[in-house]
Scaffold this active site. Sequence first.
Site, PDB file in Angstrom:
ATOM      1  N   ASP A  15       0.746  -1.443  -0.028  1.00  0.00           N
ATOM      2  CA  ASP A  15       0.235   0.219  -0.120  1.00  0.00           C
ATOM      3  C   ASP A  15       1.329   1.632   0.231  1.00  0.00           C
ATOM      4  OD1 ASP A  15      -1.591  -1.904   0.462  1.00  0.00           O
ATOM      5  OD2 ASP A  15      -3.324  -0.884   1.536  1.00  0.00           O
ATOM      6  N   ARG A  95       0.087   5.195  17.094  1.00  0.00           N
ATOM      7  CA  ARG A  95      -0.236   6.589  16.301  1.00  0.00           C
ATOM      8  C   ARG A  95      -0.417   7.633  16.549  1.00  0.00           C
ATOM      9  NH1 ARG A  95       0.907   1.788  13.768  1.00  0.00           N
ATOM     10  NH2 ARG A  95      -0.957   1.586  13.034  1.00  0.00           N
ATOM     11  N   ASP A 124      -7.135   4.103  12.297  1.00  0.00           N
ATOM     12  CA  ASP A 124      -5.479   4.933  12.301  1.00  0.00           C
ATOM     13  C   ASP A 124      -5.517   6.568  11.467  1.00  0.00           C
ATOM     14  OD1 ASP A 124      -4.494   3.045  14.079  1.00  0.00           O
ATOM     15  OD2 ASP A 124      -3.358   1.909  11.895  1.00  0.00           O
ATOM     16  N   SER A 180      -3.789  -9.165   7.840  1.00  0.00           N
ATOM     17  CA  SER A 180      -3.011  -8.253   7.947  1.00  0.00           C
ATOM     18  C   SER A 180      -2.717  -8.330   9.385  1.00  0.00           C
ATOM     19  CB  SER A 180      -3.423  -7.045   7.545  1.00  0.00           C
ATOM     20  OG  SER A 180      -4.491  -6.272   8.462  1.00  0.00           O
TER      21      SER A 180
END
Length: 412
Positions: A15, A95, A124, A180
């Site tokens: 990505d 994050r 996120d 993932s």
Amino acid sequence: MAKQKIVLAYSGGLDTSVILAWLKETYDAEIITFTADIGQKDELDGLEEKALKTGASKVYIDDLREEFARDFIFPMFQAGALYEGQYLLGTSIARPLIAKRMVEIARAEGATAIAHGATGKGNDQVRFELTAAALAPELEVIAPWRNEEFRESFPGRAEMIAYAEKHGIKVQATAKKPYSTDRNLLHISFESGILEDPWFDPSAPENRDMFVLSVDPELAPDTPEYIELDFEQGNCVAVNGERMDPLAVMEKLNELGGKHGIGRVDMVENRFVGMKSRGVYETPGGSILFTAHRKMESLTMDRDVMHLRDSLIAKYAQLVYNGFWFAPERLALQALVTESQKNVTGTVRLKLYKGNIIGAGVKSPVSLYNPDIATMEADPSQAYNQGDATGFIRLNALRLKVASGVEQSAKK
């Protein structure tokens, strides 16, 4: 005229590799990639070379592990934060640190925007962008997955792989992974793919290879292991008598917890954006630290201070999960938490055994537990007169008796 500069949160996966090239092409901009080392281990290998070959003009790979442990994990654990009773917020707490450093790099490099590869369905995107709004509202945030043109170009992974091949971007992905992952010092998460079926059992023997940080509890050692954690003002400062900084504490506890199959969680959680999502987590060291900290508090924290702090745990965890780490309300709560921890000092002993964390003793030089008062035998201190409980109960029962009388009268 100088080109626009964009700082991209970069992992080197399919990505963000495609996004790097797409940003450079679409915006005719210089792309500066940033990767935070927050404990991903070998996932960082070769990233700088790959980013430069993919088109980055400059690459930052910063070791933020110590800051992550000291300024993010430890304060959050002082608060006892636990989202929806299960999740220790391993991805959520990382994050704001990543976004904070992106903002710093953007300002140092004269960039006008930051970009991320978070999808429009996840949490996120919110965490990155709320952090940027709190710290650098002047910066533009580019979220390609919310860009209609981007989504039309890449409706699936096959199109992304084709784009990568066309632009000479080396990616390992050849088909959709069965799930993932996201790894850092605190945990590793697994989601999507085969895990989107909540009936799928990741703990089954045939799925053991999925887990990374911990041994299957069924295969953990048959002999329990005792460990001791020393705390000072709510922070763990030593493991088994060896004084350590926060980073070393987390690494040591991860090793111990992983050995004994500690810290696996499988849950369906409520995302901030409104949907339910199934996640599987390994948090071996964090689970040990969370349990030990709570046991230390039980001996040293005033009852009403504890109950007040506990009443705010759900709110604090929600703020972290939803991306409000730098919001004024989280900072205000943290001030209360810090004050509550001033006497959380002492030693906790735990027994680790086949996925379980078992309390095995606690002691403190500032313990609020007085065995002379708590004893069921004769009280040598005479600090507690059992007869006093009569009036205490009578006064607390008064409103209940009054309410009961009113109810009985209404029935007549």
